[in-house]
Each structure stands twice: as structure tokens, then as C-alpha cells.
Write an enzyme that holds these catalytic residues in place. Structure first.
Site, PDB file in Angstrom:
ATOM      1  N   ALA A  10       5.755   0.992 -14.113  1.00 47.04           N
ATOM      2  CA  ALA A  10       5.674   1.286 -12.677  1.00 47.04           C
ATOM      3  C   ALA A  10       4.487   0.542 -12.089  1.00 47.04           C
ATOM      4  O   ALA A  10       3.367   0.659 -12.592  1.00 47.04           O
ATOM      5  CB  ALA A  10       5.510   2.788 -12.463  1.00 47.04           C
ATOM      6  N   LEU A  11       4.717  -0.221 -11.039  1.00 43.00           N
ATOM      7  CA  LEU A  11       3.652  -0.985 -10.381  1.00 43.00           C
ATOM      8  C   LEU A  11       3.454  -0.455  -8.963  1.00 43.00           C
ATOM      9  O   LEU A  11       4.405  -0.377  -8.189  1.00 43.00           O
ATOM     10  CB  LEU A  11       4.008  -2.473 -10.320  1.00 43.00           C
ATOM     11  CG  LEU A  11       4.066  -3.226 -11.659  1.00 43.00           C
ATOM     12  CD1 LEU A  11       4.516  -4.660 -11.431  1.00 43.00           C
ATOM     13  CD2 LEU A  11       2.706  -3.197 -12.357  1.00 43.00           C
ATOM     14  N   SER A  12       2.223  -0.091  -8.638  1.00 48.06           N
ATOM     15  CA  SER A  12       1.926   0.468  -7.316  1.00 48.06           C
ATOM     16  C   SER A  12       1.375  -0.563  -6.354  1.00 48.06           C
ATOM     17  O   SER A  12       1.240  -0.296  -5.159  1.00 48.06           O
ATOM     18  CB  SER A  12       0.904   1.600  -7.461  1.00 48.06           C
ATOM     19  OG  SER A  12      -0.336   1.073  -7.926  1.00 48.06           O
ATOM     20  N   SER A  17      -2.208  -0.214 -12.430  1.00 51.65           N
ATOM     21  CA  SER A  17      -0.858  -0.489 -12.938  1.00 51.65           C
ATOM     22  C   SER A  17      -0.691  -1.967 -13.288  1.00 51.65           C
ATOM     23  O   SER A  17       0.045  -2.310 -14.222  1.00 51.65           O
ATOM     24  CB  SER A  17       0.203  -0.050 -11.920  1.00 51.65           C
ATOM     25  OG  SER A  17       0.042  -0.726 -10.691  1.00 51.65           O
ATOM     26  N   CYS A 101       4.994  14.923  -7.091  1.00 52.64           N
ATOM     27  CA  CYS A 101       5.563  13.569  -7.085  1.00 52.64           C
ATOM     28  C   CYS A 101       5.728  13.045  -8.505  1.00 52.64           C
ATOM     29  O   CYS A 101       6.762  12.467  -8.847  1.00 52.64           O
ATOM     30  CB  CYS A 101       4.673  12.637  -6.280  1.00 52.64           C
ATOM     31  SG  CYS A 101       5.215  10.913  -6.289  1.00 52.64           S
ATOM     32  N   CYS A 222      -1.101  10.450   0.107  1.00 58.26           N
ATOM     33  CA  CYS A 222      -0.586   9.155   0.560  1.00 58.26           C
ATOM     34  C   CYS A 222       0.055   9.233   1.934  1.00 58.26           C
ATOM     35  O   CYS A 222      -0.133   8.341   2.767  1.00 58.26           O
ATOM     36  CB  CYS A 222       0.399   8.592  -0.460  1.00 58.26           C
ATOM     37  SG  CYS A 222       1.921   9.556  -0.624  1.00 58.26           S
TER      38      CYS A 222
END
Length: 376
Positions: A10-12, A17, A101, A222
Site C-alpha cells: 500500500a502506497l500513501s 510506505s 479505517c 485525514c
């Protein structure tokens, strides 16, 4: 020759990440990067923050020469995370949307997408955490569709995977991973678990990842962003004006726009008063918020905490708690709070009038009368 293990990371769009994906590549795995869009939001310049983060994540994949995918979980986030957030606030509780989340989106929706759609042998994230499994043990795990219901664990016997703290105690994120399922933990690698944040930044600087290194670290909720929380929440919940009342003499000190806006232990900004007051209790029926002066007021302390149903990472309560109805543990109710020694107890505690909910536990100090302060 065996094919390389496939890990979907998973890349944010952030540094953590990005370095996680880099380290996976260095281990010789076939790595795929996935960016999740969970919330539609505009920054102060009218630019969608998620789009900018997506571009940064895509650039990471270009630098590392790995495939890139983007998925949208905006609808799922709204239904499973944000709606839950609003419902809990209306009831006067203070949920942590990051925990929810991780449970529903990152380690459920994303997990199943990576395994079922991309054929992942494992997933990875940039969280600062560890599990009790080595990489090779993670790859040996198989996703087993288990029967639902009371007796599902009779169909299989597996040792539970433990969620362990990261080496960097300040950055440790196990608090936010505390409701992740066993199935997801079994297939997850946390490449940053043994590293410090400073070392992660050093790796990024040495590997052409300057575009994520220069970004400010995301803090707070967020979907609120830089907006004032009260203004944000009142866009979704009806104001319910009420009074701030002193716990000492029942004197009305000021007014507020909704009792649900305040958390027990929180500093209450009351117009016209210079000295700080802190939230002690809330009356949802009348809409009153009771406050006490200063942080050492006796009303801000409790020697007993009662929960609703508990999520056990191992899926079952510890054997000691089942056998003895109580056990010692280390406890924190807030990220980065120091762990303190406490006693878990099932069933009714002396002095407790209500019957506990099914699956609930109580938490108190080992000595009994010594008190624990509410968070503020």
C-alpha cells in the site's frame, strides 16, 4: 527456479510506505504498489489532496520500477468509517477513525483486492509495527474461508499471530492496528518494524525519493484536514446548544454548540474565562457539559474503566483471563501514551451496579483504589 514472491504494498504518497516498497524490492520480492483513494477532499488551494498523493505514489513506483495500481474505496470509507464516526459522536463517544479505517479498508478491502485481484502472496504497509511471523512464514499462510458463527474455530487449529511493537517506540503504530483481523495479519509484512524514523528518512534520501521526503507528515484526522474540528462536525450533525457547568458548584460558566463535540478529559475553551477547564462528564439528555478547573482536579480521575465488547487480536480471550476471570496487562488509551500496568477483569467488579455487556471487561489498577487520569 522458483518465481519471486509477490508482495502488494500500500502506497500513501508518503515517505514511510515508499521506503517499505523499496525494502521489499531489496529482499528480491516481486512488488506492486497500490494507492487507495478513501476520501474526496480539497485543500486550501482547491486541489484534491488525494490526487496529489496519488501522483507522488505513482512517481515512487516509477523510481522503483514496479507496477502501479489505484483503487477507490470512497463509498466503503463513507459507509464503514465516516458514518460510524458520526454515529459514535452523536452517542457522545469519541471514536478513532484511523483504527476503524485500518480494520475495514486497508486490512479488509485492500487486503482482499491484493490477494484476490492481484494474486498477492502477502501485503505490506509502511506502518511501524511487527508481527510474530518471519517473511517466509507469512508466505506459507493460506487464506482459508472459515465458517461464520460460534464454532468456527473447531474447524481449524492455528497458532495466533501476535501483533508486536515496533523498534521505534515513539513511532510505534500498533495502537492503530489493534482491530486488524488474524487473517490479514497472517499475510502482512511490516518492513519498517525494526527501523527508526530517522533511518527511514536516510534510506529515502539515498534512493532518489526526495519528493516524498520533503512532504509534511500527515497528522490528525485525514477528512478534517486543516479545518476547525467543531466547524467540520457541525456540517454533518445538528447543533445542540447547552451549558458548561462547574462540577464544584453547579454554576453555569458558558455555552457550547453541542455536548457531543467534547471528549472526557478534553480542555474546554469557555468564552470569557482565562484559566483552563477540563471536561469531566456529559449529560446527553439536557445537553450539559460538566467541567473542572486544572488538570489535577479529583473529578478528572477514575479507578475503573468499563468497556463494551472487546476485540481480541488472537480472536479469543487469553486463557488466563478465562480461567481466573482476571489478568494483569499493560494498557494505553491513546497513541504514544506510556504503557501502564493494569488488571483486566471479566464479569462484575465490586462496586459496579450494572451487569456488564457480553464480551465486556473492566480495567482497574492492581492496587485497587489508586486512580487513573482521564485523557486530555
Amino acid at each position: 527456479m522458483l518465481a519471486a514472491r509477490h508482495v502488494v504494498c500500500a502506497l500513501s504518497g508518503g515517505v514511510d510506505s515508499a521506503v517499505a516498497a523499496l525494502l521489499l524490492r531489496r529482499r528480491g520480492y516481486q512488488v506492486t504498489g497500490v494507492f487507495m483513494k478513501n476520501w474526496d477532499s480539497l485543500d486550501e488551494h482547491g486541489v484534491c489532496a488525494a490526487d496529489r498523493d496519488c501522483e507522488d505514489a505513482y512517481k515512487v513506483c516509477q523510481i522503483l520500477d514496479i507496477p502501479f495500481h489505484q483503487v477507490s474505496y470512497v463509498k466503503e470509507y463513507w459507509n464503514d468509517v465516516f458514518s460510524d464516526f458520526l454515529n459514535e459522536y452523536e452517542k457522545g463517544r469519541t471514536p478513532n477513525p484511523d483504527i476503524v479505517c485500518n480494520k475495514h479498508i486497508k486490512f479488509s478491502c485492500f487486503f482482499h483486492y491484493a490477494v484476490d485481484n492481484l494474486g498477492a502472496d502477502a501485503i505490506a504497509t509502511g506502518h511501524y509495527a511487527r508481527t510474530s511471523l518471519e517473511d517466509e512464514e507469512v508466505f506459507e499462510q493460506k487464506h482459508i474461508k472459515r465458517p461464520e458463527g460460534l464454532f468456527r474455530n473447531r474447524f481449524e487449529v492455528r497458532n495466533a499471530v501476535k501483533l508486536l511493537q515496533a523498534a521505534d517506540s515513539f513511532k510505534d503504530q500498533t495502537f492503530f492496528l489493534s482491530q486488524v483481523s488474524q487473517d490479514a495479519l497472517r499475510r502482512t509484512i511490516f518492513p519498517l518494524g525494526g527501523l527508526t524514523k530517522d533511518f527511514v528518512k536516510k534510506i529515502a534520501a539515498e534512493n532518489r525519493l526526495h519528493h516524498v521526503l520533503q512532504k509534511k507528515e500527515s497528522m490528525g484526522i485525514c477528512f478534517v484536514g486543516k479545518r476547525k474540528f467543531e466547524n467540520f462536525i457541525l456540517q454533518y450533525l445538528q447543533p445542540r446548544p447547552g451549558n458548561f457547568i462547574s462540577i464544584e458548584d453547579n454554576k453555569v460558566l458558558g455555552t457550547h454548540k453541542g455536548w457531543f463535540l467534547y471528549t472526557l478529559g478534553q480542555k474546554a475553551k469557555i468564552g470569557g474565562l482565562r484559566e483552563p477547564w477540563y471536561v469531566v462528564e456529559k449529560d446527553g439528555t439536557k445537553g450539559d457539559v460538566f467541567v473542572a478547573p486544572w488538570t489535577d482536579h479529583p473529578a478528572l480521575y477514575r479507578d475503573l474503566l468499563r468497556t463494551s465488547r472487546v476485540h481480541w487480536i488472537a480472536e479469543e480471550p487469553p486463557a488466563t483471563l478465562v480461567r481466573d476471570k482476571m489478568m494483569e496487562c499493560h494498557f494505553r488509551f491513546r497513541h504514544q501514551m506510556a504503557l501502564v500496568r493494569r488488571v483486566l477483569q471479566r464479569g462484575r467488579v465490586p462496586g459496579q451496579w450494572e451487569d456488564p455487556a457480553v464480551g465486556a471487561i473492566c480495567l482497574h489498577t492492581p492496587e485497587g483504589p489508586e486512580q487513573s487520569q482521564l485523557g486530555h
